[in-house]
Design an enzyme around this catalytic site. Structure first.
Site, PDB file in Angstrom:
ATOM      1  N   TYR A   1       7.575 -14.651  54.692  1.00 20.57           N
ATOM      2  CA  TYR A   1       8.142 -13.182  55.060  1.00 20.57           C
ATOM      3  C   TYR A   1       6.718 -12.481  55.221  1.00 20.57           C
ATOM      4  CZ  TYR A   1      12.970 -14.009  53.848  1.00 20.57           C
ATOM      5  OH  TYR A   1      14.457 -14.605  53.824  1.00 20.57           O
TER       6      TYR A   1
ATOM      7  N   ARG B   1      22.428  -7.984  60.760  1.00 20.26           N
ATOM      8  CA  ARG B   1      21.105  -7.316  61.085  1.00 20.26           C
ATOM      9  C   ARG B   1      21.267  -5.947  61.384  1.00 20.26           C
ATOM     10  NH1 ARG B   1      21.240 -12.485  61.842  1.00 20.26           N
ATOM     11  NH2 ARG B   1      19.583 -13.950  60.958  1.00 20.26           N
TER      12      ARG B   1
END
Length: 324
Positions: free
Chosen positions: A56, A207
């Site tokens: 990430y 999302r």
């Protein structure tokens, strides 16, 4: 508020965790100060499970999360992941699960996080070129060495889960699970429960789509602009799910996002979703969903509104590593 607790195998955590990826990638520009404030606010509210990964932000997210964790280590169940090779070469989209790399990746994560152990360490994807027994065996060695407390797998299929559990106890499976992504229901979920593996759903709000706040006006750097479900006619067709969810949410006096999250939260006492947010604005709304109680007929109505989802959740290439 005080969150109730749940167990992932033998690991006790708050009933809802926090996905930290968006603080470093995929959802537009990073805001360090707001991210730090959000992490601290989550811990103040009773969230204990913070979820990150080496990939990430190519290491940025582990460094960011580690900054907060080090100051409040006893309050945090720290989860991170390894496996995507783009942490080594951002042009390489493959995965690695060989024993040597497992140990190398763990050492690198510990250094970025600035801690001496990881509470829950996941293989981010199953390496198709390496037996899962080798990967999990190496992870088990990290447990013996005191560098990891518990281990998990992400986006693993039923066979991989069974083979892995034969080598070392698996505490958690982290996979996408929401009203519009229900791949794990059936054999994978049944296998987890047979083996005592907890489930950690990521993207339980699709999302952000299921909140009703996502438009197609994505900023530069927002990965959703390239995901099939958010593109063109697929977006319009899928928005009918949000409209139906809004109607149900209004009747219950909650937001669509809370209803979608409460649905995931209600799928079992072994389910600990990790909705992601990089802003305090939405943190409280998400956490409140952990204590919403839904009647059986409410759950059935919510489940039925999803209908047929338009578009795959990933590109064709990325889907090859899902449920591996």
């Amino acid at each position: 508020m005080t969150l109730p607790t749940r167990k992932l195998g033998e690991l006790e955590v708050g009933a809802q965790g926090l996905g930290c990826m968006g603080m470093s990638q995929s959802y537009g520009p990073a805001d360090r100060d707001e991210s730090i404030a959000t992490l601290n606010a989550a811990l103040d509210a009773g969230v204990t499970l913070l979820d990150t990964a080496d990939v990430y932000g190519l290491g940025h997210n582990e460094q960011l999360v580690g900054e907060v964790v080090r100051a409040r280590r006893s309050e945090v169940v720290l989860a991170t992941k390894f496996g995507f090779k783009r942490i080594l070469d951002k042009s390489d989209q493959g995965v690695r699960g060989d024993a040597a790399y497992v140990k190398q990746a763990c050492e690198a994560s510990l250094k970025r996080l600035g801690v001496d152990h990881i509470d829950l360490y996941y293989a981010h994807r199953i390496d198709p070129a390496v037996p899962v027994e080798e990967t999990v065996g190496a992870m088990g060695e990290l447990v013996k060495a005191g560098k990891v407390r518990y281990i998990g797998l992400s986006e693993a299929g039923a066979e991989s889960l069974r083979r892995a559990a034969a080598v070392h106890p698996i505490s958690a499976l982290q996979s996408e699970w929401s009203l519009w992504t229900r791949d794990i229901e059936g054999e994978i979920l049944d296998t987890c429960r047979q083996l005592g593996i907890g489930i950690v759903p990521f993207s339980p709000l699709g999302r952000g789509f299921l909140t009703g706040r996502v438009t197609q006006d994505f900023t530069e750097g927002d990965s959703r602009r390239n995901l099939p479900r958010f593109m063109g006619e697929n977006y319009d067709r899928n928005y009918t799910i949000v409209e139906a969810l809004k109607a149900l949410a209004d009747k219950l006096g909650v937001t669509p996002g809370q209803l979608a999250l409460a649905w995931v939260q209600s799928q079992g006492s072994d389910v600990v979703p990790i909705p992601g947010t990089k802003r305090r604005t939405y943190l409280g709304e998400n956490i409140a969903a952990a204590t919403i109680e839904l009647a059986a007929d409410d759950l059935a109505k919510i489940s039925s509104v999803a209908g047929e989802v338009a578009g795959e959740r990933y590109s064709t290439e990325a889907l090859k590593l899902v449920n591996g």
